[in-house]
Design an enzyme around this catalytic site. Structure first.
Site, PDB file in Angstrom:
ATOM      1  CB  CYS A 173      -0.916   0.078   1.214  1.00  0.00           C
ATOM      2  SG  CYS A 173      -1.836  -1.409   1.480  1.00  0.00           S
ATOM      3  CD1 TRP A 217      -0.547  -5.698  -4.963  1.00  0.00           C
ATOM      4  CD2 TRP A 217       0.240  -6.565  -3.061  1.00  0.00           C
ATOM      5  NE1 TRP A 217      -0.022  -6.933  -5.245  1.00  0.00           N
ATOM      6  CE2 TRP A 217       0.461  -7.496  -4.102  1.00  0.00           C
ATOM      7  CE3 TRP A 217       0.648  -6.906  -1.781  1.00  0.00           C
ATOM      8  CZ2 TRP A 217       1.080  -8.729  -3.900  1.00  0.00           C
ATOM      9  CZ3 TRP A 217       1.265  -8.140  -1.574  1.00  0.00           C
ATOM     10  CH2 TRP A 217       1.475  -9.031  -2.629  1.00  0.00           C
ATOM     11  CG  ASN A 240       2.388   0.693   4.161  1.00  0.00           C
ATOM     12  OD1 ASN A 240       3.465   1.234   3.987  1.00  0.00           O
ATOM     13  ND2 ASN A 240       2.196  -0.569   3.909  1.00  0.00           N
ATOM     14  N   GLY A 241       0.744  -1.532   6.413  1.00  0.00           N
ATOM     15  CA  GLY A 241       1.379  -2.431   7.377  1.00  0.00           C
ATOM     16  C   GLY A 241       0.399  -3.469   7.870  1.00  0.00           C
ATOM     17  CD  GLU A 273      14.614 -10.005 -15.597  1.00  0.00           C
ATOM     18  OE1 GLU A 273      14.377 -10.688 -14.598  1.00  0.00           O
ATOM     19  OE2 GLU A 273      14.125  -8.870 -15.771  1.00  0.00           O
ATOM     20  CE  LYS A 330      10.695  -8.183 -16.041  1.00  0.00           C
ATOM     21  NZ  LYS A 330      11.811  -7.790 -15.220  1.00  0.00           N
ATOM     22  CD  GLU A 389       7.442  -9.255 -13.985  1.00  0.00           C
ATOM     23  OE1 GLU A 389       6.994  -8.958 -12.878  1.00  0.00           O
ATOM     24  OE2 GLU A 389       8.625  -9.027 -14.313  1.00  0.00           O
ATOM     25  CG  HIS A 436      20.103 -33.615 -16.789  1.00  0.00           C
ATOM     26  ND1 HIS A 436      20.729 -34.838 -16.735  1.00  0.00           N
ATOM     27  CD2 HIS A 436      21.004 -32.752 -17.317  1.00  0.00           C
ATOM     28  CE1 HIS A 436      21.973 -34.715 -17.191  1.00  0.00           C
ATOM     29  NE2 HIS A 436      22.155 -33.448 -17.556  1.00  0.00           N
ATOM     30  CE  LYS A 467       9.518  -0.620 -10.343  1.00  0.00           C
ATOM     31  NZ  LYS A 467      10.046  -1.581 -11.316  1.00  0.00           N
TER      32      LYS A 467
HETATM   33  C1  F6R Z   1      10.089  -8.274 -11.751  1.00  0.00           C
HETATM   34  C2  F6R Z   1      10.380  -7.420 -10.625  1.00  0.00           C
HETATM   35  C3  F6R Z   1      10.491  -8.049  -9.285  1.00  0.00           C
HETATM   36  C4  F6R Z   1      11.508  -7.308  -8.405  1.00  0.00           C
HETATM   37  C5  F6R Z   1      11.495  -7.883  -6.981  1.00  0.00           C
HETATM   38  C6  F6R Z   1      12.550  -7.247  -6.110  1.00  0.00           C
HETATM   39  O1  F6R Z   1      10.032  -7.546 -12.935  1.00  0.00           O
HETATM   40  O2  F6R Z   1      10.505  -6.238 -10.759  1.00  0.00           O
HETATM   41  O3  F6R Z   1      10.796  -9.404  -9.367  1.00  0.00           O
HETATM   42  O4  F6R Z   1      12.769  -7.447  -8.964  1.00  0.00           O
HETATM   43  O5  F6R Z   1      10.239  -7.671  -6.410  1.00  0.00           O
HETATM   44  O6  F6R Z   1      12.362  -5.874  -6.017  1.00  0.00           O
HETATM   45  P1  F6R Z   1      13.547  -4.896  -5.627  1.00  0.00           P
HETATM   46  O7  F6R Z   1      14.575  -4.996  -6.689  1.00  0.00           O
HETATM   47  O8  F6R Z   1      12.920  -3.553  -5.524  1.00  0.00           O
HETATM   48  O9  F6R Z   1      14.083  -5.386  -4.305  1.00  0.00           O
END
Ligand code: F6R
Length: 627
Positions: free
Chosen positions: A20, A92, A116-117, A500, A504, A507, A523, A622
């Site tokens: 949040c 969130w 938040n928390g 990665e 990507k 997600e 394997h 994020k």
């Molecule tokens: C995927 C993504 C997440 C972050 C992860 C760690 O695209 O962005 O997997 O990499 O949540 O976040 P940070 O780097 O902010 O610790």
């Protein structure tokens, strides 16, 4: 009480574990529009539902909406609310549904709160409140805070006392912003375990989950400390008092931040993610040139850490995409600096009681600098006496403040939820750090060091070349958008890049994607291969190329559509289901940057054709500030 009656579900309670974003404004001007603008800068923290509340003419007005912030904007357009004091929240939820009923602010007639928390003892508090006749309107833990303050107000306590007494009853983590019906010039904030900043503007005061949310209005920021309460008033002037955990008035330093205010625009791109992908030549150049003396081809990294110890172990700890940057770096630290390097997922590291010794240097990699698991892992390493280094993109973040040392990735604010430019900047820092240590440990000589630094300085240009013509990724995205499953393979430093790429893709597009070290396919995972499962091979013409080519053949002969990302113009296959994307010629260092940008584009264009929400994929946020 039997087992079932003690579960959260059967108790009818939803545990309000949120990441949040919160914002609050006390001003001489109307605040509603700016509350919403602030929330749009906090949406990276969650976007399941949102709400605002204001105090106007001795009444608390509240509007809340389920779903993305746009729903709240639409609602406010139809049913505007006024006021010069207000609070806002974007949510969130990890437990409990993202409904309007559970959206913040929560309120009674007298008081409204954003939170938040998590209030860990909410159940106990709720039982007591229910027994005293309180009726709850939501399934959240936050609502207990509202009712506790309300009861104290009803018993004649001042808002300040009502809040301080309530806070004493709360266990868990919180950042709170609180407004009162009877006081249109009073705003109270409190923090414990969740971040909260105070912003000082011209004739106005702000609270926000981060300084970025407040950037359009003030750069004068004060980071509240654990247990702080801030009482903000507008009497003759706008003023505030900060009380510490013991209720004593304290002074906290006010910093002048340098923030670009307008970076939250898409700058003509259709999505933030696309803008951020295209920014990489610049962000990489910024990051690399901050760490290399270009004239003398020397590293500018000057950490006061002794890397000479023969028994040294580097422990890299991170989550998600940042974890994949760490996995890539393991190859560099071991190959060039000849240091044992262990890589851990922060969520595992913090709970597996790792064996940590005096010879360990722990490095924490994070875009946000706020990820709960990584931060907890950092604190664990510190408590065990290890030296800690944070590699973080957000200045002033919790990890920067907690670690012994830090290096900033200069990617600039990353708005798209899926990390792109922050990841490539992490790779750049880690690569340079490995070379810096290698040079100091004399595991590479000066000439080799200069050659490698020269290669790195070329990376931004090579990345720009990849982005010169993205139509190949667009065409591939169209084809992949109909897939149900996709496999990625790579070797060496390109194995984490394959991981990665798969992350990507899944997600952004919700297509199931897996990545394997190319040599590992036979394997087990090769059983997944069929005509409907495309294989994306990351295959630069490096020392492993022939081996990867054999692995590609093994998959092709089982009928899978093959997509090869390579710089080998001669690589060919007879299969009609073969598609090659030719990328710029790479060196051992530049390859992972080139192929990173390529897999980002693959995911982006696939999502575009599938029609998913590129910047805010479902269920994500994020900054993951809950474990
Ligand atoms: C995927 C993504 C997440 C972050 C992860 C760690 O695209 O962005 O997997 O990499 O949540 O976040 P940070 O780097 O902010 O610790």
């Amino acid at each position: 009480m039997d087992f079932y009656s003690t579960t959260k579900e059967t108790a009818g309670i939803e545990l309000g574990v949120y990441m949040c974003g919160i914002i609050a404004i006390l001003s001489s001007k109307p605040v509603t529009g700016r509350l919403v603008e602030g929330l749009s800068r906090l949406e990276y923290r969650g976007y399941d539902s949102a709400g605002v509340a204001t105090v106007h003419e001795n009444t608390i007005f509240r509007k809340r909406a389920e779903g993305k912030l746009q729903s709240l904007k639409n609602l406010l357009q139809e049913e505007p609310i006024s006021g010069k004091l207000g609070i806002g929240h974007t949510r969130w939820a990890t437990h409990g549904s993202a409904t309007k009923r559970n959206a913040h602010p929560h309120k009674t007639d007298r008081v409204a709160v954003v939170h938040n928390g998590i209030i860990e003892n909410y159940q106990l508090l709720k039982n007591e409140l229910v027994n005293s006749g309180v009726q709850f309107q939501s399934d959240t833990d936050t609502e207990v805070v509202v009712h506790l303050i309300d009861q104290a107000l009803q018993s004649g306590k001042t808002p300040e006392i009502a809040v301080t007494e309530t806070l004493k009853k709360l266990e868990g983590a919180f950042a709170l912003a609180i407004i009162f019906k009877e006081n249109s010039n009073l705003l109270i904030g409190a923090r414990k375990g969740s971040p909260l900043v105070l912003g000082i503007g011209e004739n106005e005061l702000f609270l926000g989950s981060d300084a970025w949310a407040l950037a359009p209005w003030t750069q004068k920021i004060c980071y509240l400390e654990e247990g702080d309460i801030v009482i903000m008033k507008h009497d003759i002037a706008f003023d505030y008092v900060i009380l510490n955990e013991d209720g004593q008035p304290v002074t906290r330093s006010v910093r002048q931040l340098e923030q670009e205010v307008n970076v939250a625009s898409k700058g003509g791109y259709s999505h933030f993610m696309l803008k951020e992908i295209f920014e990489q030549p610049k962000t990489l150049a910024n990051t690399i040139s901050s760490l290399i003396d270009e004239k003398n081809l020397k590293s500018l990294i000057n950490l006061p850490i002794d890397f000479s110890n023969e028994r040294l172990t580097l422990r890299l700890v991170a989550c998600g995409t940042s974890y994949y940057a760490s996995l890539t770096a393991k190859y560099w630290f071991e190959k060039y600096a000849r240091i044992l390097c262990e890589v851990d997922l922060a969520s595992e590291f913090r709970y597996r009681d790792p064996v940590l010794g005096r010879n360990d240097i722990c490095i924490f990699i994070s875009q946000s600098g706020e990820t709960s698991d990584t931060l907890a892992a950092l604190n664990l390493a510190k408590s065990r006496g290890c030296e800690t280094l944070a590699i973080v993109n957000v200045p002033e973040s919790s990890m920067i403040r907690a670690a012994d040392h830090h290096i900033l990735t200069l990617a600039g604010p990353e708005i798209g939820v899926a990390s792109t430019k922050a990841f490539s900047a992490q790779l750049a820092v880690l690569c340079l750090l490995a070379l810096d240590i290698a040079s100091k440990r004399k595991t590479i000589d000066d000439a080799t060091m200069k050659e490698f630094l020269h290669e790195l300085l070329e990376v931004p240009n090579l990345v720009a070349k990849v982005l010169q013509d993205v139509s190949v990724f667009d065409q591939l995205g169209l084809r992949l958008s109909c897939s149900r499953d996709v496999l990625f393979i790579g070797r060496g430093t390109n194995y984490p890049i394959a991981l990665e790429g798969a992350l990507k893709l899944k997600e952004l597009t919700y297509i199931h994607a897996e990545a394997y070290a190319a040599g590992e396919l036979k394997h087990g995972p090769i059983a997944l291969v069929d005509k409907l499962t495309p294989l994306i091979a990351i295959a630069p013409k490096d020392s492993w190329f022939e081996k990867t080519a054999s692995n590609i053949q093994e998959v092709a002969s089982r009928g899978a559509p093959i997509i090869v990302l390579t710089d080998d113009a001669n690589f060919n296959m007879s299969s009609s289901e073969f598609h090659k994307i030719l990328l710029p010629t790479s060196s051992p260092f530049s390859a992972c940057f080139i192929y990173t940008v390529a897999v980002q584009c693959v995911a982006y264009y696939t999502a575009l054709h599938k029609g998913t929400d590129v910047d805010q994929p479902r269920n994500l946020a994020k900054s993951v500030t809950v474990e």
